[in-house]
Design a protein around this motif. Structure first.
Motif, PDB file in Angstrom:
ATOM      1  N   ALA A   1       0.820  -1.189   0.000  1.00 42.01           N
ATOM      2  CA  ALA A   1       0.000   0.000   0.000  1.00 42.01           C
ATOM      3  C   ALA A   1       0.844   1.225   0.000  1.00 42.01           C
ATOM      4  O   ALA A   1       0.585   2.183  -0.767  1.00 42.01           O
ATOM      5  CB  ALA A   1      -0.916   0.001   1.216  1.00 42.01           C
ATOM      6  N   GLU A   2       1.893   1.228   0.774  1.00 44.58           N
ATOM      7  CA  GLU A   2       2.819   2.362   0.839  1.00 44.58           C
ATOM      8  C   GLU A   2       3.340   2.662  -0.546  1.00 44.58           C
ATOM      9  O   GLU A   2       3.308   3.790  -1.012  1.00 44.58           O
ATOM     10  CB  GLU A   2       3.978   1.974   1.748  1.00 44.58           C
ATOM     11  CG  GLU A   2       4.281   2.989   2.825  1.00 44.58           C
ATOM     12  CD  GLU A   2       5.390   2.502   3.716  1.00 44.58           C
ATOM     13  OE1 GLU A   2       5.274   2.641   4.949  1.00 44.58           O
ATOM     14  OE2 GLU A   2       6.386   1.911   3.192  1.00 44.58           O
TER      15      GLU A   2
ATOM     16  N   ILE B   1       0.472   3.528  -2.704  1.00 44.78           N
ATOM     17  CA  ILE B   1       0.081   4.853  -2.326  1.00 44.78           C
ATOM     18  C   ILE B   1       1.102   5.830  -2.846  1.00 44.78           C
ATOM     19  O   ILE B   1       0.760   6.845  -3.413  1.00 44.78           O
ATOM     20  CB  ILE B   1      -0.117   4.978  -0.818  1.00 44.78           C
ATOM     21  CG1 ILE B   1      -1.406   4.201  -0.423  1.00 44.78           C
ATOM     22  CG2 ILE B   1      -0.191   6.442  -0.323  1.00 44.78           C
ATOM     23  CD1 ILE B   1      -1.529   3.962   1.022  1.00 44.78           C
ATOM     24  N   LYS B   2       2.327   5.446  -2.606  1.00 42.32           N
ATOM     25  CA  LYS B   2       3.369   6.323  -3.080  1.00 42.32           C
ATOM     26  C   LYS B   2       3.239   6.575  -4.554  1.00 42.32           C
ATOM     27  O   LYS B   2       3.359   7.704  -5.021  1.00 42.32           O
ATOM     28  CB  LYS B   2       4.738   5.718  -2.794  1.00 42.32           C
ATOM     29  CG  LYS B   2       5.279   6.140  -1.436  1.00 42.32           C
ATOM     30  CD  LYS B   2       6.614   5.437  -1.215  1.00 42.32           C
ATOM     31  CE  LYS B   2       7.086   5.621   0.186  1.00 42.32           C
ATOM     32  NZ  LYS B   2       8.235   4.791   0.521  1.00 42.32           N
TER      33      LYS B   2
ATOM     34  N   GLU C   1       0.401   5.827  -6.398  1.00 46.02           N
ATOM     35  CA  GLU C   1      -0.966   6.214  -6.695  1.00 46.02           C
ATOM     36  C   GLU C   1      -1.232   7.644  -6.333  1.00 46.02           C
ATOM     37  O   GLU C   1      -1.974   8.328  -6.999  1.00 46.02           O
ATOM     38  CB  GLU C   1      -1.962   5.319  -6.001  1.00 46.02           C
ATOM     39  CG  GLU C   1      -2.023   3.914  -6.524  1.00 46.02           C
ATOM     40  CD  GLU C   1      -2.741   3.766  -7.861  1.00 46.02           C
ATOM     41  OE1 GLU C   1      -3.896   4.219  -8.032  1.00 46.02           O
ATOM     42  OE2 GLU C   1      -2.131   3.087  -8.742  1.00 46.02           O
ATOM     43  N   LEU C   2      -0.661   7.973  -5.247  1.00 45.59           N
ATOM     44  CA  LEU C   2      -0.962   9.275  -4.709  1.00 45.59           C
ATOM     45  C   LEU C   2      -0.116  10.339  -5.297  1.00 45.59           C
ATOM     46  O   LEU C   2       0.297  11.272  -4.618  1.00 45.59           O
ATOM     47  CB  LEU C   2      -0.852   9.284  -3.219  1.00 45.59           C
ATOM     48  CG  LEU C   2      -1.886   8.460  -2.438  1.00 45.59           C
ATOM     49  CD1 LEU C   2      -1.630   8.600  -0.978  1.00 45.59           C
ATOM     50  CD2 LEU C   2      -3.301   8.832  -2.802  1.00 45.59           C
TER      51      LEU C   2
ATOM     52  N   SER D   1      -6.699  10.462  -7.472  1.00 42.61           N
ATOM     53  CA  SER D   1      -6.514   9.078  -6.909  1.00 42.61           C
ATOM     54  C   SER D   1      -6.459   9.046  -5.421  1.00 42.61           C
ATOM     55  O   SER D   1      -6.932   8.142  -4.794  1.00 42.61           O
ATOM     56  CB  SER D   1      -5.344   8.364  -7.496  1.00 42.61           C
ATOM     57  OG  SER D   1      -4.300   9.172  -7.836  1.00 42.61           O
ATOM     58  N   GLN D   2      -5.933  10.111  -4.824  1.00 40.11           N
ATOM     59  CA  GLN D   2      -5.896  10.162  -3.347  1.00 40.11           C
ATOM     60  C   GLN D   2      -7.277  10.170  -2.743  1.00 40.11           C
ATOM     61  O   GLN D   2      -7.580   9.437  -1.833  1.00 40.11           O
ATOM     62  CB  GLN D   2      -5.115  11.416  -2.925  1.00 40.11           C
ATOM     63  CG  GLN D   2      -3.703  11.152  -2.990  1.00 40.11           C
ATOM     64  CD  GLN D   2      -2.951  12.487  -2.665  1.00 40.11           C
ATOM     65  OE1 GLN D   2      -3.463  13.589  -2.351  1.00 40.11           O
ATOM     66  NE2 GLN D   2      -1.569  12.377  -2.817  1.00 40.11           N
TER      67      GLN D   2
ATOM     68  N   LEU E   1      -9.034   6.923  -3.132  1.00 38.27           N
ATOM     69  CA  LEU E   1      -8.545   5.968  -2.111  1.00 38.27           C
ATOM     70  C   LEU E   1      -9.188   6.190  -0.775  1.00 38.27           C
ATOM     71  O   LEU E   1      -9.626   5.251  -0.120  1.00 38.27           O
ATOM     72  CB  LEU E   1      -7.023   6.064  -2.039  1.00 38.27           C
ATOM     73  CG  LEU E   1      -6.374   5.109  -1.027  1.00 38.27           C
ATOM     74  CD1 LEU E   1      -6.443   3.689  -1.484  1.00 38.27           C
ATOM     75  CD2 LEU E   1      -4.950   5.535  -0.741  1.00 38.27           C
TER      76      LEU E   1
ATOM     77  N   THR F   1     -11.476   3.429   1.027  1.00 40.64           N
ATOM     78  CA  THR F   1     -11.055   2.954   2.363  1.00 40.64           C
ATOM     79  C   THR F   1     -12.139   3.191   3.378  1.00 40.64           C
ATOM     80  O   THR F   1     -12.480   2.323   4.149  1.00 40.64           O
ATOM     81  CB  THR F   1      -9.746   3.665   2.790  1.00 40.64           C
ATOM     82  OG1 THR F   1      -8.832   3.614   1.748  1.00 40.64           O
ATOM     83  CG2 THR F   1      -9.176   3.027   4.044  1.00 40.64           C
TER      84      THR F   1
END
Lengths: 366, 166
Positions: free
Chosen positions: B139-140, B143-144, B146-147, B152-153, B156, B160
């Protein structure tokens, strides 16, 4: 087969005896006056009669004889005892023997006492003694001595047997094993069947009677012995005892049969009652005669057969006597064996009939 | 005369005959007939007694053998019952043992299952944790990656939250 030959033998014997008797009879009739012919009758009579001495053989002083004690009873009291040897085998009727104050003579075997003051015997023309009386003779004669001998044998044999029977509790042995069957025979085959349930009372008498007759018969068969059971005095005593025992033990029905015979019409009573009373006596009388005659006849036959030898010798000569003697001996042996049978038979018959009479007198009629 | 003498009884001879006969009767009665007949009767009765005793012994023997037979029969029955009982006990024991064994086995199986379950849970927990860690790491990374943009943030966060709400 054996009975046939025995029959033949008897026929032969009868014919032989008949021919001999005929021969001797014709001879005696022809030479009836010839004194040399041997007459056996006196010797036979002498042998079967009682006597004051026991003679075995020989003649006169050299003979083998046992002299027996003489005891006499006269109205003056007892005479003796003294020995018969005082008479010295004497047949001299005139010999007077002095015993105390008594003068005795012996005539025909009987001892007479001369009347007081008489010193010699006087006879009439028929040789009857005139001046003497006959005392009662209590002598120990040949027959009495023979009876004592039989008594001795019986006491010896049965004494031993009785002693053995008392001690011995197992099977009999020796003498007892021989006599016990005889005693049991008398008890089980003679006394018990004839007398019935009361037999115990009469058993000692009947056993004694049987063995007394048997022993005297057998002792009488020994050579030189007496003719005890062939003597009428002895058979008279025995049958008198039978008469007494029978009538003393007779019960109501016995006497009822005599004095009131059942089923007899009143008119016949006068005949029947005397007959019944006579019957009381005829039964023992027949016993007396039967024993006396059987034993005497046996002795006479044996003595006659022996006498044949002497008759042949006197009539036909020595050669005839020698050739006849083996035949006579065989016949005598045969007769002796028959006499052994007769000894048992007569003792049996006498005891059987006595038991029967007692049984008839004591039987219960319900 | 001689022949008459033959059938004339002499009184003296009769007297002696009576004496001898009576003497004989008295003596023989006491010393012969009584003991001889008594011994015969005793023997007879002893034989009878012996025979009856033998008969009695025979009956007793028969009784005894019948008794023996009964005892034997009883013993046989008892043996049979004992064997039967033993067999029952044996069967019982076996079945009991079987039951016990099977229950034990079941227990063991159960405990083993429980343990397995435990282990499984443990492993699953560990795996979950691991997965979570890996997921977080992923996820990190995601996320790293994706975000990188705001859109996208935002997505998410929404997702979540949506998941969290469930």
């Amino acid at each position: 087969m054996s009975s046939f030959s025995l029959k033949n033998f008897f026929t032969f014997l009868a014919l032989f005896l008949a021919s001999l008797i005929q021969a001797s009879a014709s001879q005696t009739s022809q030479e009836s006056l010839d004194k040399t012919t041997y007459n056996p009758v006196p010797a036979i009579m002498h042998h079967i009669s009682d006597s004051h001495e026991w003679h075995f053989w020989g003649e006169g002083e050299g003979s083998a004889t046992i002299h027996l004690p003489v005891i006499l009873w006269s109205k003056d009291g007892l005479i003796g005892p003294f020995f018969s040897s005082k008479f010295h085998h004497n047949n001299d009727d005139h010999l007077v023997v002095k015993i105390g104050a008594h003068n005795l003579v012996k005539v025909h075997g009987k001892i007479y006492k001369l009347n007081d003051g008489q010193q010699h015997a006087t006879f009439d023309s028929e040789h009857h003694l005139l001046n003497a009386t006959l005392p009662i003779d209590f002598s120990i004669t040949k027959n009495v001595a023979s009876m004592f001998l039989a008594l001795f044998f019986l006491l010896l044999f049965f004494g031993i047997s009785g002693y053995k029977a008392k001690r011995n509790k197992v099977a009999p042995s020796g003498l007892l094993s021989f006599l016990e069957p005889l005693v049991l025979f008398v008890r089980d085959d003679i006394v018990k069947p004839n007398i019935g349930k009361n037999y115990q009372k009469y058993l000692p008498y009947l056993l004694t009677l049987f063995f007394f007759i048997l022993m005297n018969n057998l002792v009488g068969l020994l050579p030189g012995s007496a003719n005890v059971t062939g003597n009428i005095a002895i058979t008279l005593v025995l049958s008198s005892i039978t008469l007494l025992v029978t009538n003393i033990s007779g019960n109501k029905s016995y006497w009822g049969h005599i004095f009131n015979p059942p089923g007899v019409p009143l008119a016949l009573m006068p005949i029947m009652i005397p007959i019944e009373i006579i019957g009381i006596f005829t039964k023992p009388f027949a016993l007396m005669i039967r024993l006396f005659a059987n034993i005497s006849a046996g002795h006479i036959i044996i003595l006659s057969l022996i006498s044949l030898i002497f008759m042949a010798q006197s009539g036909l000569g020595d050669i005839a006597a020698w050739s006849l003697s083996p035949i006579a001996v065989i016949f005598v042996l045969f007769m002796d064996l028959i006499e052994v049978l007769v000894a048992f038979l007569q003792a049996y018959i006498f005891t059987l009939l006595t038991s029967l009479f007692i049984g008839l007198a004591t039987v219960d009629h319900h | 005369m001689d022949s008459m003498q033959l059938v004339t009884p002499e009184i003296g001879l009769m007297f002696w005959t009576v004496v001898i006969f009576v003497l004989l009767l008295v003596i023989l009665k006491k010393f012969a007939w009584k003991p001889i007949l008594k011994s015969v009767d005793d023997r007879n009765s002893s034989i009878t007694e012996a025979l009856s005793a033998a008969e009695k012994a025979k009956a007793e023997m028969e009784h005894l053998s019948a008794n023996n037979e009964k005892i034997l029969q009883d013993a046989r029955l008892e043996r049979d019952s004992i064997i039967k009982e033993a067999r029952a006990i044996k069967e019982n024991t076996i079945s009991e043992a079987k039951n016990k064994a099977s229950s034990e086995a079941e227990k063991i199986i159960l405990s083993a299952k429980a343990q397995i379950n435990n282990e499984k849970m443990k492993a699953m927990t560990e795996l979950k944790n691991e997965i979570a860690d890996i997921s977080i790491q992923m996820a990190e990374k995601i996320i790293k990656s994706e975000l990188k943009d705001v859109k996208s943030q935002k997505k998410l966060i929404e997702e979540t939250l949506k998941n969290q709400m469930n």
